[in-house]
Scaffold this motif. Structure first.
Motif, short mmCIF file in Angstrom:
data_model
loop_
_atom_site.label_atom_id
_atom_site.label_comp_id
_atom_site.label_asym_id
_atom_site.label_seq_id
_atom_site.Cartn_x
_atom_site.Cartn_y
_atom_site.Cartn_z
N GLY A 214 0.80 -1.22 0.00
CA GLY A 214 0.00 0.00 0.00
C GLY A 214 0.83 1.27 0.00
O GLY A 214 2.06 1.23 0.09
N VAL A 215 0.12 2.37 -0.11
CA VAL A 215 0.70 3.71 -0.04
C VAL A 215 -0.18 4.54 0.87
O VAL A 215 -1.34 4.22 1.12
CB VAL A 215 0.81 4.37 -1.43
N GLY A 216 0.38 5.63 1.34
CA GLY A 216 -0.40 6.50 2.20
C GLY A 216 0.35 7.78 2.49
O GLY A 216 1.41 8.05 1.92
N GLY A 217 -0.22 8.54 3.38
CA GLY A 217 0.38 9.78 3.79
C GLY A 217 -0.11 10.14 5.17
O GLY A 217 -1.12 9.60 5.64
N ALA B 173 5.14 10.72 3.40
CA ALA B 173 4.60 9.84 2.36
C ALA B 173 5.00 8.44 2.78
O ALA B 173 6.15 8.21 3.17
CB ALA B 173 5.18 10.18 0.99
N ASN B 174 4.07 7.51 2.72
CA ASN B 174 4.30 6.19 3.30
C ASN B 174 4.23 5.07 2.26
O ASN B 174 3.34 5.06 1.42
CB ASN B 174 3.26 5.92 4.39
N LYS C 208 8.25 5.67 6.30
CA LYS C 208 7.70 7.02 6.35
C LYS C 208 8.76 8.01 5.87
O LYS C 208 9.73 8.26 6.57
CB LYS C 208 7.22 7.34 7.76
N TYR C 209 8.55 8.53 4.67
CA TYR C 209 9.45 9.51 4.08
C TYR C 209 9.01 10.90 4.53
O TYR C 209 7.88 11.32 4.25
CB TYR C 209 9.43 9.42 2.55
N ALA C 210 9.88 11.62 5.22
CA ALA C 210 9.56 12.94 5.75
C ALA C 210 9.78 14.01 4.68
O ALA C 210 10.79 14.00 3.98
CB ALA C 210 10.41 13.24 6.96
#
Length: 169
Positions: A79-82, A95-96, A118-120
């Motif tokens: 998955g992807v997320g934020g 961004a996850n 988790k990309y900051a």
């Protein structure tokens, strides 16, 4: 590798369709180390622990039906997320990227394992990190295509409204 001695992650999910699920997640933790640095005196005023809060939205795809057929026990997901993360009073967007697996022991109960990168977005004070979790999943409700009050899994005629005494036909 910081763990609270209580529930530190809660998520509520909704099945969207075709294997996709949307999840809203809240996390809470205490940090004694960030990477190899201890938090006491390394990141500002001397303190023993930092408080970690996170709020995220995730869209995941389940490979369960592709691998096992409907209702299988092995359920890998990507998955992807934020979201937004706070470490004490410093917050930053993320961004996850998500990978996980659920092991279904019954129709409604599973063991869940998940890793999220988790990309900051903030270069100066954002902290890129992994968040790993292990927990239990409870699934409730079901799909009722014809709207007759009988879930499709128990409905012998899932696309034609019917009566309970006739198994949905």
């Amino acid at each position: 590798w910081n763990i609270l001695p209580a529930i530190s992650k809660v998520g509520v999910s909704r099945y969207i369709g075709s294997g996709f699920v949307f999840t809203a997640v809240g996390t809470l933790n205490r940090l004694e180390k960030l990477g190899d640095a201890r938090t006491g005196g390394q990141l500002g005023p001397v303190q023993d622990e930092l408080t970690y809060y996170g709020v995220d939205g995730e869209i995941e795809y389940s490979f369960r039906d592709l691998i096992n057929g409907p209702g299988g026990w092995f359920d890998p997901t990507i998955g992807v997320g934020g979201g937004y993360t706070w470490i004490d009073d410093i917050g930053f967007g993320t961004a996850n990227g998500i990978a996980g697996v659920r092991f279904w022991f019954s129709e409604n109960f599973a063991l869940s394992l998940q890793s999220t990168y988790k990309y900051a977005f903030e270069d100066n004070y954002g902290i890129q990190h992994f968040q790993h979790s292990a927990g239990v999943t409870f699934q409730f409700g079901g799909k009722d295509t014809d709207g007759d009050g009988i879930y499709d899994k128990d409905d012998e005629c899932p696309e034609t409204p019917g009566l309970p005494e006739f198994n949905g036909c």
